[in-house]
Design a protein around this motif. Structure first.
Motif, PDB file in Angstrom:
ATOM      1  N   LEU A  23       0.835  -1.110   0.041  1.00  0.00           N
ATOM      2  CA  LEU A  23      -0.009   0.097  -0.060  1.00  0.00           C
ATOM      3  C   LEU A  23       0.870   1.312  -0.027  1.00  0.00           C
ATOM      4  N   PRO A  24       0.932   1.965  -1.120  1.00  0.00           N
ATOM      5  CA  PRO A  24       2.109   2.839  -1.187  1.00  0.00           C
ATOM      6  C   PRO A  24       1.594   4.207  -0.337  1.00  0.00           C
ATOM      7  N   ILE A  25       2.217   4.864   0.416  1.00  0.00           N
ATOM      8  CA  ILE A  25       2.213   5.831   1.208  1.00  0.00           C
ATOM      9  C   ILE A  25       1.510   5.716   2.588  1.00  0.00           C
ATOM     10  N   ILE A  26       0.302   4.733   2.712  1.00  0.00           N
ATOM     11  CA  ILE A  26      -0.220   4.859   3.842  1.00  0.00           C
ATOM     12  C   ILE A  26      -0.103   3.295   4.483  1.00  0.00           C
ATOM     13  N   GLY A  27       0.507   2.485   3.909  1.00  0.00           N
ATOM     14  CA  GLY A  27       0.916   1.322   4.371  1.00  0.00           C
ATOM     15  C   GLY A  27       1.877   1.379   5.580  1.00  0.00           C
ATOM     16  N   GLY A  28       2.783   2.208   5.394  1.00  0.00           N
ATOM     17  CA  GLY A  28       3.767   2.357   6.944  1.00  0.00           C
ATOM     18  C   GLY A  28       3.082   2.982   7.820  1.00  0.00           C
ATOM     19  N   VAL A  29       2.015   3.878   7.514  1.00  0.00           N
ATOM     20  CA  VAL A  29       1.478   4.633   8.637  1.00  0.00           C
ATOM     21  C   VAL A  29       0.477   3.684   9.311  1.00  0.00           C
ATOM     22  N   VAL A  30      -0.143   2.981   8.735  1.00  0.00           N
ATOM     23  CA  VAL A  30      -1.041   1.730   9.312  1.00  0.00           C
ATOM     24  C   VAL A  30      -0.249   0.815  10.221  1.00  0.00           C
ATOM     25  N   GLY A  31       0.730   0.382   9.767  1.00  0.00           N
ATOM     26  CA  GLY A  31       1.653  -0.647  10.365  1.00  0.00           C
ATOM     27  C   GLY A  31       2.024   0.008  11.651  1.00  0.00           C
ATOM     28  N   THR A  32       2.465   1.485  11.729  1.00  0.00           N
ATOM     29  CA  THR A  32       3.060   2.000  12.925  1.00  0.00           C
ATOM     30  C   THR A  32       1.931   1.971  13.939  1.00  0.00           C
ATOM     31  N   VAL A  33       0.784   2.354  13.415  1.00  0.00           N
ATOM     32  CA  VAL A  33      -0.321   2.389  14.368  1.00  0.00           C
ATOM     33  C   VAL A  33      -0.628   1.130  15.179  1.00  0.00           C
ATOM     34  N   PHE A  34      -0.700   0.065  14.398  1.00  0.00           N
ATOM     35  CA  PHE A  34      -1.026  -1.144  14.872  1.00  0.00           C
ATOM     36  C   PHE A  34       0.066  -1.580  15.765  1.00  0.00           C
ATOM     37  N   VAL A  35       1.175  -1.411  15.404  1.00  0.00           N
ATOM     38  CA  VAL A  35       2.398  -2.256  16.161  1.00  0.00           C
ATOM     39  C   VAL A  35       2.638  -1.139  17.524  1.00  0.00           C
ATOM     40  N   GLY A  36       2.286   0.065  17.439  1.00  0.00           N
ATOM     41  CA  GLY A  36       2.238   0.951  18.545  1.00  0.00           C
ATOM     42  C   GLY A  36       1.101   0.442  19.590  1.00  0.00           C
ATOM     43  N   ILE A  37      -0.171   0.136  19.250  1.00  0.00           N
ATOM     44  CA  ILE A  37      -1.166  -0.354  20.025  1.00  0.00           C
ATOM     45  C   ILE A  37      -0.785  -1.676  20.570  1.00  0.00           C
ATOM     46  N   HIS A  38      -0.294  -2.766  19.759  1.00  0.00           N
ATOM     47  CA  HIS A  38       0.208  -3.736  20.522  1.00  0.00           C
ATOM     48  C   HIS A  38       1.315  -3.662  21.512  1.00  0.00           C
ATOM     49  N   ALA A  39       2.129  -2.765  21.210  1.00  0.00           N
ATOM     50  CA  ALA A  39       3.383  -2.614  22.117  1.00  0.00           C
ATOM     51  C   ALA A  39       2.912  -1.898  23.247  1.00  0.00           C
ATOM     52  N   ILE A  40       2.153  -0.772  23.557  1.00  0.00           N
ATOM     53  CA  ILE A  40       1.558  -0.260  24.642  1.00  0.00           C
ATOM     54  C   ILE A  40       0.623  -1.271  25.150  1.00  0.00           C
ATOM     55  N   THR A  41       0.069  -2.203  24.665  1.00  0.00           N
ATOM     56  CA  THR A  41      -0.721  -3.083  25.577  1.00  0.00           C
ATOM     57  C   THR A  41       0.384  -4.264  26.077  1.00  0.00           C
ATOM     58  N   TYR A  42       1.313  -4.506  25.390  1.00  0.00           N
ATOM     59  CA  TYR A  42       2.090  -5.653  25.860  1.00  0.00           C
ATOM     60  C   TYR A  42       3.235  -5.263  26.972  1.00  0.00           C
ATOM     61  N   PHE A  43       3.837  -4.133  26.683  1.00  0.00           N
ATOM     62  CA  PHE A  43       4.841  -3.515  27.564  1.00  0.00           C
ATOM     63  C   PHE A  43       4.484  -2.780  28.777  1.00  0.00           C
ATOM     64  N   ASP A  44       5.023  -2.639  29.837  1.00  0.00           N
ATOM     65  CA  ASP A  44       4.365  -2.114  31.183  1.00  0.00           C
ATOM     66  C   ASP A  44       4.692  -0.669  31.002  1.00  0.00           C
ATOM     67  N   SER A  45       5.822  -0.177  30.357  1.00  0.00           N
ATOM     68  CA  SER A  45       6.014   1.141  30.497  1.00  0.00           C
ATOM     69  C   SER A  45       5.820   1.899  28.923  1.00  0.00           C
ATOM     70  N   VAL A  46       4.953   2.770  28.724  1.00  0.00           N
ATOM     71  CA  VAL A  46       4.599   3.361  27.510  1.00  0.00           C
ATOM     72  C   VAL A  46       5.619   3.821  26.761  1.00  0.00           C
ATOM     73  N   SER A  47       6.464   4.717  27.735  1.00  0.00           N
ATOM     74  CA  SER A  47       7.784   5.253  26.902  1.00  0.00           C
ATOM     75  C   SER A  47       8.447   4.104  26.229  1.00  0.00           C
ATOM     76  N   TYR A  48       8.534   3.047  26.835  1.00  0.00           N
ATOM     77  CA  TYR A  48       9.516   2.052  26.229  1.00  0.00           C
ATOM     78  C   TYR A  48       8.697   1.328  25.148  1.00  0.00           C
TER      79      TYR A  48
END
Length: 357
Positions: free
Chosen positions: A243-268
């Motif tokens: 997906l040109p242009i928007i694919g990276g943004v969508v992936g970043t958002v979903f990775v961020g959601i998963h990382a925030i729910t997985y790690f204890d520290s939001v900053s990490y």
């Protein structure tokens, strides 16, 4: 009189373009698998010819390639399916955990929302409105099953069509050339078809290899950060990068959601989406332009508008086929004298206007 004829032609052309988009919108289930089949055949055609030059029959080489593509798709679904299904079933808990960890941000948003609601209540005139009828939407499970069945059907049709196209060798090109009566028309049609195959297959094959490399690097980076199921995000990066242009943004958002729910520290946890975004940006700005070179001679504005248009018509599937479709249209414009102006507009900024002799 001449002005009236030109105005009539312009009106007819406008109506024809509108009709094409209307048909494309309502005939999506028919047109989409056909387009995917042609694109898959174009992608695999260089490998198919290579195998044929090594002595393999066309039908055997085509079958081998399609079976390999099917195995890759099936393997990705098999390895990622259970984890994605578990995430889907656990969606309420994930949303609750995300809301808790981002409570400071959500409280601010809720306060703004409540203030806006109060303003609307104060400014709204008290009046008895008509009774509203709420149409119950189908459940999430039914929608998911419908989408999955439709996607599998389209994919199966595309694979079978690609198999027939690859197995037929040059038969499709021969039949296309035979439809033209003059020798110049035959030469122009053959040159245009081979130009389409060269550019589209080169683009799709190269971008597939780039996406595969990106998926491996993303999976390794997220594994190094400590994120669970890093290989799932590697597969997601491979697919989303089509997906040109928007694919990276969508992936970043979903990775961020998963990382925030997985790690204890939001900053990490923010390290994971930042790493994903950096890697996709480096790929888009340096790796892809270097490897593709002048194979992708397209105006970035035209690419963006085409992606938006086809995403509006066909959703994610439309965004996936937008750039290959634009490449095909660009090649057609390059080879048709009356479409030279459109060809120059679609070309990259550094491309000089094409001169015809």
């Amino acid at each position: 009189m001449q002005d009236d004829i030109r105005a009539l032609r312009r009106s007819t052309g406008t109506l024809a373009i509108i009709a094409v988009f209307v048909v494309a919108y309502f005939a999506r289930d028919l047109i989409l698998p056909v387009m995917l089949g042609f694109l898959l055949a174009l992608t695999l055609s260089p490998i198919n010819r290579f195998l044929q030059r090594r002595g393999l029959p066309a039908a055997f080489a085509a079958t081998l390639l399609i079976l390999s593509a099917t195995a890759c798709i099936g393997g990705a679904v098999f390895f990622a399916g259970d984890t994605v299904r578990a995430w889907s079933n656990d969606a309420p808990n994930i949303a609750r955990d995300l809301k808790y960890k981002l409570s400071g941000v959500t409280e601010t948003i809720d306060a703004v929302k409540d203030a806006s609601t109060e303003v609307e209540k104060m400014t709204a005139a008290p009046a008895e409105g008509p009774q509203q009828v709420v149409v119950q939407q189908p459940g999430l499970l039914n929608s998911a099953v419908t989408v999955a069945a439709s996607s599998l059907t389209s994919l199966a049709v595309a694979l079978v069509l690609a198999l027939f196209l690859l197995a037929s060798g040059d038969l499709f090109y021969v039949k296309l050339v035979q439809t033209f009566r003059t020798l110049s028309g035959k030469k122009q049609a053959l040159a245009m078809v081979y130009d389409i195959e060269r550019r589209v297959s080169g683009y799709l094959l190269t971008i597939t290899l780039i996406n595969a490399g990106l998926g491996v690097v993303v999976a390794a980076a997220l594994w190094a950060v400590g994120l669970e199921h890093a290989y799932i995000w590697g597969v997601a990066a491979f697919l989303l990068n089509y997906l040109p242009i928007i694919g990276g943004v969508v992936g970043t958002v979903f990775v961020g959601i998963h990382a925030i729910t997985y790690f204890d520290s939001v900053s990490y946890a923010l390290i994971a989406p930042i790493a994903y975004q950096v890697l996709t940006t480096v790929e888009a700005q340096f790796v892809t332009p270097y490897l593709l070179g002048r194979r992708l001679e397209l105006n970035i504005v035209a690419v963006f508008l085409t992606v938006v248009l086809w995403a509006w018509l066909w959703g994610i599937a439309g965004a996936l086929v937008a750039v290959p479709f634009l490449l095909v249209f660009k090649v057609v414009c390059d080879n048709v004298d009356s479409l030279t102006v459109i060809s120059n507009f679609l070309g990259a900024a550094q491309d000089p206007p094409k001169q015809r002799t």
